[in-house]
Design an enzyme around this catalytic site. Structure first.
Site, PDB file in Angstrom:
ATOM      1  N   ASP A 118       0.811  -1.215   0.000  1.00 38.66           N
ATOM      2  CA  ASP A 118       0.000   0.000   0.000  1.00 38.66           C
ATOM      3  C   ASP A 118       0.848   1.270   0.000  1.00 38.66           C
ATOM      4  O   ASP A 118       2.057   1.214   0.179  1.00 38.66           O
ATOM      5  CB  ASP A 118      -0.881   0.008   1.260  1.00 38.66           C
ATOM      6  CG  ASP A 118      -2.163  -0.765   1.033  1.00 38.66           C
ATOM      7  OD1 ASP A 118      -2.525  -1.001  -0.126  1.00 38.66           O
ATOM      8  OD2 ASP A 118      -2.806  -1.136   2.042  1.00 38.66           O
TER       9      ASP A 118
ATOM     10  N   TYR B 195       7.177  -9.958   6.879  1.00 36.30           N
ATOM     11  CA  TYR B 195       6.954  -8.526   7.036  1.00 36.30           C
ATOM     12  C   TYR B 195       7.530  -8.088   8.378  1.00 36.30           C
ATOM     13  O   TYR B 195       7.526  -8.855   9.344  1.00 36.30           O
ATOM     14  CB  TYR B 195       5.458  -8.201   7.051  1.00 36.30           C
ATOM     15  CG  TYR B 195       4.813  -8.145   5.691  1.00 36.30           C
ATOM     16  CD1 TYR B 195       4.823  -6.967   4.955  1.00 36.30           C
ATOM     17  CD2 TYR B 195       4.183  -9.259   5.157  1.00 36.30           C
ATOM     18  CE1 TYR B 195       4.211  -6.903   3.705  1.00 36.30           C
ATOM     19  CE2 TYR B 195       3.574  -9.208   3.904  1.00 36.30           C
ATOM     20  CZ  TYR B 195       3.592  -8.026   3.183  1.00 36.30           C
ATOM     21  OH  TYR B 195       2.997  -7.957   1.950  1.00 36.30           O
TER      22      TYR B 195
END
Lengths: 247, 247
Positions: free
Chosen positions: B53, B111
């Site tokens: 994003d 992540y």
């Protein structure tokens, strides 16, 4: 009226330097706009220890202003930080004597310059450290620094555009240390001429690459001519680290 | 045609995310523009391991593309890095089997999420670490993580806008470590749903603040309803750290 002294930090990446100039985003402009909001649209003039150029950062820049408001030091800090853009930060606010002047009372200043030595660039440091992927002999750089330390006429090490007449300055401390994958230069002096730190770094990098001998620093100083020194290193590696005042 | 796999890194600050969208600066757009230059204006489609994003960073995103050019891996890396904008960097290029697909062949992904714990914000990290100046009980966070590890239906931990039907995912590793003044979250799993890591972090920060009990994680998972989990933590603390493939 009360006089406030602030230690401020800024990320120079998005600024056209410290000083107000037409049609540009500058640190001084943002500070004065913020103070104007706090003072119900009245203009408040801000004085700094000195300017910094576009893309140059500050860890401990010092400014002062006068205000008729009677806020505590902590309230000033909170109010300013709440209203300033997110790339300027007030670290400390102190009420000072009415005689204090952020520029005229400077006793010494410290600048640091970060050089990134890795073969590949690092996108996360592209605005914070000068990428210099070439072989450097740090011993030669340290030797050259011995010639720069002390009181000299630094005409060769400042921009030809420098407006002051007296170009004699004293460097009290000058060194460099390797910190992980960076070489950090440190300069402490009673004052620095326009672009002086960046030209010193550019020249010292030439020494590290053996383009200039350490002893040639003396010759360059003696020439009193900007053309003899090395290139001006880019602004984004430079940090105004600390400004010292008496007491 | 040769198939090239690249490990790339990008600073997400100035991107509207990875994927191409109208009138926006995206990572995919910059990659395809650069490849187009190298291919004499011919379009080259780039496939990534997945999207990221706006403001989200990548340390080890993986992409692939096909090319009729016969360049060495090192030449590809140099050509791409010379032409890409300075916030995207190619770390490694490998020629791969024609069957390879950056998205479909993913085995697991890692992540990380950086949380800055200092009372004052840090302007130099404003785009790289989520400033969270509140008391946190890390022991409670680690306890809550035990309930998240393993295979679960993560419907409660993904955006209501998630388009996939199967919301069962496996988290292989989940932990957090204190590193100087930051808390670093680490998540390794076979796949992550839309906003899943950011909602996990937001919820775990609620646990650390004692707004949610660690055992309540089970209840939240069982609800299969986004409304039960915590806030979505901001994108700028998130890093796509590594993408793993078989071989």
């Amino acid at each position: 009226m009360e006089k406030l002294k602030c230690i401020i930090s800024y990320d120079g990446s998005q600024f056209s330097g410290y000083q107000i100039q037409p049609n540009a985003r500058t640190v001084q402009l943002e500070l004065e706009k913020t103070l104007q909001k706090i003072h119900k649209s009245k203009t408040v003039k801000v004085f700094a220890s000195g300017r910094t150029d576009a893309t140059v950062h500050a860890i401990g820049q010092v400014i002062h202003y006068d205000s008729p408001l009677h806020l505590s030091e902590e309230s000033w800090k909170k109010a300013l930080n709440a209203l300033l853009p997110d790339d300027i930060q007030v670290l400390e606010v102190n009420k000072v004597d009415n005689e204090f002047h952020a520029r005229f009372d400077v006793v010494k200043k410290e600048y640091r310059y970060r050089v990134l030595l890795t073969p590949d660039r690092d996108i996360f440091r592209r605005q914070y450290s000068y990428h210099f992927p070439y072989q450097l002999d740090v011993t030669l750089i340290k030797e050259a620094m011995l010639y720069l330390k002390g009181t000299h006429d630094f005409t060769s090490f400042c921009s030809a555009k420098t407006e002051v007449d007296d170009k004699i300055r004293t460097i009290y401390d000058i060194d460099c240390i390797t910190q992980e994958d960076e070489l950090i230069f440190r300069f402490v002096g009673n004052g620095f001429l326009y672009n002086m730190v960046r030209i010193l770094v550019g020249t010292l990098l030439d020494v590290g690459q053996k383009k200039i001998q350490p002893t040639e620093i003396n010759t360059i100083l003696e020439q009193k001519n900007r053309a003899y020194a090395g290139k001006t290193a880019p602004g984004h590696g430079l940090y105004l680290w600390k400004v010292h005042y008496d007491n």
